[in-house]
Design an enzyme around this catalytic site. Structure first.
Site, PDB file in Angstrom:
ATOM      1  CE  LYS A 110      -4.364   1.570   1.690  1.00 44.96           C
ATOM      2  NZ  LYS A 110      -5.561   1.315   2.447  1.00 44.96           N
ATOM      3  CE  LYS A 190      -3.987 -15.832  -7.086  1.00 47.43           C
ATOM      4  NZ  LYS A 190      -4.156 -14.939  -6.008  1.00 47.43           N
ATOM      5  CE  LYS A 193     -12.053  -9.957  -2.143  1.00 52.26           C
ATOM      6  NZ  LYS A 193     -11.311 -11.206  -1.903  1.00 52.26           N
TER       7      LYS A 193
HETATM    8  P1  ADP Z   1      -8.721 -12.395  -4.060  1.00 50.81           P
HETATM    9  O1  ADP Z   1      -7.442 -12.535  -4.840  1.00 50.81           O
HETATM   10  O2  ADP Z   1      -9.920 -12.613  -4.902  1.00 50.81           O
HETATM   11  O3  ADP Z   1      -8.764 -11.127  -3.236  1.00 50.81           O
HETATM   12  P2  ADP Z   1      -8.203 -13.644  -1.527  1.00 50.81           P
HETATM   13  O4  ADP Z   1      -6.838 -13.063  -1.435  1.00 50.81           O
HETATM   14  O5  ADP Z   1      -9.278 -13.135  -0.618  1.00 50.81           O
HETATM   15  O6  ADP Z   1      -8.716 -13.593  -3.045  1.00 50.81           O
HETATM   16  O7  ADP Z   1      -8.097 -15.237  -1.395  1.00 50.81           O
HETATM   17  C1  ADP Z   1      -8.228 -15.967  -0.211  1.00 50.81           C
HETATM   18  C2  ADP Z   1      -7.524 -17.297  -0.443  1.00 50.81           C
HETATM   19  O8  ADP Z   1      -8.093 -17.978  -1.599  1.00 50.81           O
HETATM   20  C3  ADP Z   1      -6.033 -17.147  -0.789  1.00 50.81           C
HETATM   21  O9  ADP Z   1      -5.253 -17.239   0.374  1.00 50.81           O
HETATM   22  C4  ADP Z   1      -5.752 -18.334  -1.691  1.00 50.81           C
HETATM   23  O10 ADP Z   1      -5.412 -19.462  -0.909  1.00 50.81           O
HETATM   24  C5  ADP Z   1      -7.079 -18.622  -2.358  1.00 50.81           C
HETATM   25  N1  ADP Z   1      -7.134 -18.134  -3.750  1.00 50.81           N
HETATM   26  C6  ADP Z   1      -7.624 -16.944  -4.177  1.00 50.81           C
HETATM   27  N2  ADP Z   1      -7.568 -16.847  -5.530  1.00 50.81           N
HETATM   28  C7  ADP Z   1      -7.018 -18.005  -5.970  1.00 50.81           C
HETATM   29  C8  ADP Z   1      -6.722 -18.526  -7.266  1.00 50.81           C
HETATM   30  N3  ADP Z   1      -6.987 -17.843  -8.379  1.00 50.81           N
HETATM   31  N4  ADP Z   1      -6.161 -19.745  -7.353  1.00 50.81           N
HETATM   32  C9  ADP Z   1      -5.918 -20.475  -6.216  1.00 50.81           C
HETATM   33  N5  ADP Z   1      -6.185 -20.044  -4.972  1.00 50.81           N
HETATM   34  C10 ADP Z   1      -6.735 -18.828  -4.833  1.00 50.81           C
END
Ligand code: ADP
Ligand code: TRP
Length: 327
Positions: A110, A190, A193
């Site tokens: 950040k 990948k 969100k």
């Molecule tokens: P985002 O990237 O959507 O913000 P988060 O960081 O909240 O997702 O993800 C929470 C957990 O979900 C991560 O610690 C990871 O283990 C898993 N995760 C999120 N996106 C993926 C992905 N595209 N492939 C595999 N695991 C994922």
């Protein structure tokens, strides 16, 4: 052995969250004792709308239960229902060196983007350490992105123990979740969100169809042979399919004569079969908010009993009265 992990209620779960994390939590739930909590205090560092936060917390609980978390096998609770955790955060903060937090990625990223970080984000890893240490957790399943925070937790526990007594805090181990097969999003990158390329676990059939139709593919004509490797539709299909089913679809790609539209229909049907029962369970749970609340309450009572006994030990170790005055 105690397994513990936290899930931030920051929005509706997508296929990446499910295959990369939630499914694996659910597989671990029978292990000795497992504690899973909804990290609502952590979410406050990003979700600033109370209505949205309330909804996210409820949705996360229902999602986890619908996807197979069983309250008789795993303790499910809200982080903020165990206020002892914030007291332990303070006790840990008094021994936390600034440089340890300055290198933590959420804050560092950040800052690098020129955005103003608040003390909540800066001290986020200390709250996470308290989450883990307050239940004497041994194993913490997390995605690779969280391993740094487990290292901080171990550092803090070691430092605390060296100051106040060797057996005070239990050192946890990270159990790194298998996300080797990173789940691709609708654009092939990948799924996340932050990239606006997600496929929600609980999309309605109509919405799911629409999102799957949007998945980016190359422009190979229908009749030409196609390469399954590297195709997001194929890679997503693999998450739901047996080896035999994957081989069959790969053969259809290579043979030519199958358009991407057909591959998308195959993916859609596989996803509907896979998540169909959870979707029904979710619809049913939505009608029973009191039962969901009761599960969270019972979970919090169990978690809080453990948290209180660990906090008593920690308070006494650092020279405070083991318990505050009772009212
Ligand atoms: P985002 O990237 O959507 O913000 P988060 O960081 O909240 O997702 O993800 C929470 C957990 O979900 C991560 O610690 C990871 O283990 C898993 N995760 C999120 N996106 C993926 C992905 N595209 N492939 C595999 N695991 C994922
Ligand atoms: N920080 C974790 C995440 O963003 C969530 C979390 C909070 C957590 N406290 C925890 C995970 C304790 C494991 C253990 O995913």
């Amino acid at each position: 052995m105690k397994v513990l992990s936290g899930i931030q209620p920051t929005g509706r779960g997508h296929w990446g969250n499910y295959f990369g994390a939630i499914r694996q939590y659910i597989e671990l739930q029978g292990n000795e004792q497992s504690f899973y909590f909804i990290a609502d205090l952590h979410a406050l560092t990003t979700v600033r709308d109370p209505k949205i936060l309330r909804q996210n917390i409820q949705d996360s609980a229902i999602d986890l239960l619908a996807l197979g978390l069983q309250p008789d096998k795993a303790t499910l609770f809200r982080q903020s229902d165990v206020p002892e955790v914030t007291e332990l955060t303070w006790l840990l903060m008094t021994i936390t060196q600034m440089h340890l937090l300055e290198k933590c990625h959420a804050y560092k990223d950040k800052k690098a983007r020129g955005l103003a970080a608040d003390a909540g984000l800066f001290t986020y890893p200390v709250l996470m350490a308290a989450d883990i240490l307050i239940y004497d957790s041994n194993v913490v399943p997390v995605g690779v992105d969280q391993v740094q925070h487990i290292e901080v937790t171990r550092d803090l526990a070691q430092r605390f123990n060296s100051m106040y007594g060797d057996d005070c805090l239990v050192l946890p181990e990270a159990h790194v979740l298998d996300s080797s097969a990173k789940v691709p999003g609708t654009d092939g990158e990948k799924m996340s969100k932050s990239y606006d390329n997600t496929i929600p676990v609980f999309a309605t059939p109509k919405k799911l169809r629409k999102i799957i139709n949007k998945i980016k593919t190359d422009s190979t004509p229908v009749e030409d042979p196609k390469t399954p490797e590297g195709c997001a539709v194929f890679n997503l299909y693999r998450l739901f399919a047996t080896q035999q089913q994957q081989d069959d679809l790969a053969a259809r790609y290579r043979a030519g004569g199958m358009g991407y539209g057909e591959a998308k229909t195959t993916l859609y049907e596989a996803a509907m079969d896979y998540f169909g029962p959870a979707f029904e369970k979710r619809t049913e749970l939505e009608q029973r908010p009191d039962d969901v609340e009761d599960i969270l309450r019972q979970g919090a009572i169990r978690a809080r009993q453990k948290a209180q006994s660990v906090l008593e030990r920690v308070r006494a170790a650092c020279g405070l009265k083991s318990q505050p005055v009772s009212l």
